[in-house]
Design a protein around this motif. Sequence first.
Motif, short mmCIF file in Angstrom:
data_model
loop_
_atom_site.label_atom_id
_atom_site.label_comp_id
_atom_site.label_asym_id
_atom_site.label_seq_id
_atom_site.Cartn_x
_atom_site.Cartn_y
_atom_site.Cartn_z
N GLU A 76 3.24 -7.79 6.02
CA GLU A 76 4.29 -7.55 5.03
C GLU A 76 5.20 -6.42 5.47
OE1 GLU A 76 3.33 -7.39 0.62
OE2 GLU A 76 3.67 -5.26 1.05
N PHE A 77 4.59 -5.35 6.00
CA PHE A 77 5.37 -4.20 6.47
C PHE A 77 6.23 -4.56 7.67
CE2 PHE A 77 5.37 -0.32 9.27
CZ PHE A 77 6.33 0.37 8.56
N GLU A 78 5.66 -5.30 8.60
CA GLU A 78 6.44 -5.70 9.78
C GLU A 78 7.63 -6.56 9.42
OE1 GLU A 78 4.82 -6.51 13.74
OE2 GLU A 78 2.87 -6.74 12.76
N VAL A 79 7.38 -7.61 8.63
CA VAL A 79 8.42 -8.59 8.31
C VAL A 79 9.46 -8.02 7.35
CG1 VAL A 79 8.87 -10.84 7.24
CG2 VAL A 79 6.88 -10.54 8.71
N HIS A 116 6.33 2.02 1.93
CA HIS A 116 5.26 1.03 2.15
C HIS A 116 4.10 1.73 2.84
CE1 HIS A 116 3.08 -2.45 3.75
NE2 HIS A 116 3.71 -3.17 2.85
N PRO A 117 2.85 1.38 2.48
CA PRO A 117 1.69 2.01 3.11
C PRO A 117 1.69 1.93 4.63
CG PRO A 117 1.00 0.76 1.19
CD PRO A 117 2.46 0.44 1.40
N GLY A 118 2.24 0.86 5.18
CA GLY A 118 2.25 0.70 6.63
C GLY A 118 3.04 1.78 7.35
N ARG A 119 4.06 2.31 6.67
CA ARG A 119 4.88 3.35 7.32
C ARG A 119 4.06 4.61 7.57
NH1 ARG A 119 9.91 3.06 8.21
NH2 ARG A 119 10.28 1.54 6.57
N GLN A 120 3.25 5.00 6.60
CA GLN A 120 2.40 6.16 6.79
C GLN A 120 1.26 5.84 7.73
OE1 GLN A 120 3.54 8.93 5.59
NE2 GLN A 120 1.91 10.22 6.41
N THR A 155 -5.70 3.67 1.88
CA THR A 155 -5.66 4.90 1.09
C THR A 155 -4.35 5.00 0.32
OG1 THR A 155 -7.05 6.00 2.73
CG2 THR A 155 -5.93 7.41 1.17
N GLN A 156 -3.24 4.65 0.98
CA GLN A 156 -1.94 4.65 0.33
C GLN A 156 -1.87 3.59 -0.77
OE1 GLN A 156 1.31 5.86 0.37
NE2 GLN A 156 0.85 7.66 1.62
N ALA A 208 -2.48 10.31 1.77
CA ALA A 208 -2.27 9.75 0.43
C ALA A 208 -1.33 10.59 -0.40
CB ALA A 208 -3.61 9.59 -0.29
N THR A 209 -1.10 11.84 -0.02
CA THR A 209 -0.24 12.73 -0.81
C THR A 209 1.23 12.49 -0.56
OG1 THR A 209 -0.24 14.48 0.88
CG2 THR A 209 -2.03 14.52 -0.74
#
Length: 492
Positions: A468-471, A310-314, A127-128, A304-305
């Motif tokens: 990608e978010f982890e690394v 990074h999308p992974g954080r949300q 969604t992000q 999404a707001t």
Amino acid sequence: MDVTQVTKLLEFFAWKVLWNPYFPIIFIILGIYLTVGMRFFQFRRASDIIYNTIGTLFRKKKKEKDSKGNLISSFGAFATALGGTVGTGNIAGVSSAIAIGGPGALFWMWIAALVGMATKMAEIILTQHYKQRYSDGSSYGSAAFYIEKGLVEERGWKWCKILAVVFTIFMIGSFYVAPGPYTIMESFQRSFDLSKYAAIGMSIAYTLLCYYIVLGGIPRVVKFAENVVPAMVLLYLAAGLYVIFQDLTALRTAIASIFTYAFKPCAAIGGFAGVAVIKAVQIGVARSVYSNEAGWGSSAIIHATVDVDHPGRQGMWGAFEVGVDTLLICTISGLMVIVTGAWKTGHGGAGAVGDALTAVFGPFGAYALSFFMLIFALTTTTGWFSYLESLIVYCTRNKTREQRIKYIQFVRFTGPGVPLLFTLYAFYNNMVPSVVWMLLDIQSAVPVYVNVVALTLLSPLIFRLTKEFEVGYLDPEKAARKAARRAAAIAK
């Protein structure tokens, strides 16, 4: 067609067609597949999830501006989404699940939640990643958007457009046929021995309160959630834990029955009709999805707001939501009705939790139930309004901003009122709680079917973004925190 025939017809569609014996297994398999593909993120990174979600409340954190210039934080989106998920389903839904599927249903709610943490995180990541931004700075997202952009536009699979449309239609239906006013009428009539007309009056008053919050738009919805949801959850947990630990022997028996009847048919007890194991699986998974919304694709909408790096954080907030909603709050509700024996009546609904509270707190327990039902229903209805706005935006995405605003205003004025009309119809026809909840199970199943397909097809992207978010984000941050702690220790 009389009530018995209607009940049988609904039961056929709910448990033979949609939530058939195979679909809950498919849903769990999807959760396992995403869990493995994300390399067991929700378990390996449990400490990081806590640090980056609830842990942020204990650190100074800059608030983000939402698409309309209103201050909204990740916690604001979390509180709104949690308010949307933590609702009447956590009280009436859980007790109804146990009334239909026996104590074993709670075990399968846990299983669905454990893998559902990965499912919900995946939904929010998508969604992000695919959220729609407009020139006025507004941004919206939902499963319809990631189906449209990820499958129709990027892959050229035009047939997936049907999935986006079906998802949107049934999600809008879920808002308009909401259980809030009905459960308010049920709980207040039972708790205060009100006449039918007095209970209707309470339902109308509840609807007016919903209008006050909803007409303020998403900013007022988020503010209400931030102020109310944490206190609501803590109060309910405190009351539930007090009930559960009143009788440790009964608690041990209750826990044993949950695991026993998860894999063994539950015989008829009292007013409980007895069920096979597959029924416990079906009802457990269905109510888990309705409660925590993992796989439903609903609560990902408000996430999404928020603008994040990074999308992974949300996405981590989604995993945390499932844990709080099902593994904590639903467990408390389930244990209350099992420990006190309230589930054996087979009635289900909010009344079973009321019986459990009354068994310990006396008449005050019924009043407490009404209070919890009122607050839980309010947070659900208002939280879902923020979802509805994004769904309407998807339907009007090619129209001008002024035209979109007109449609949004329309749902603001009709949103709380239609569920009230549904409630009056259900009450007038003496629908029992189990029938109402079967209607909700039916309308929640279709979006889940759509989302299962979408998440499976987009899973390679989910896995890539998670890694990608982890690394690129989590590991460097973790190394920096360790270095800071070492430096502080040396300085001492």
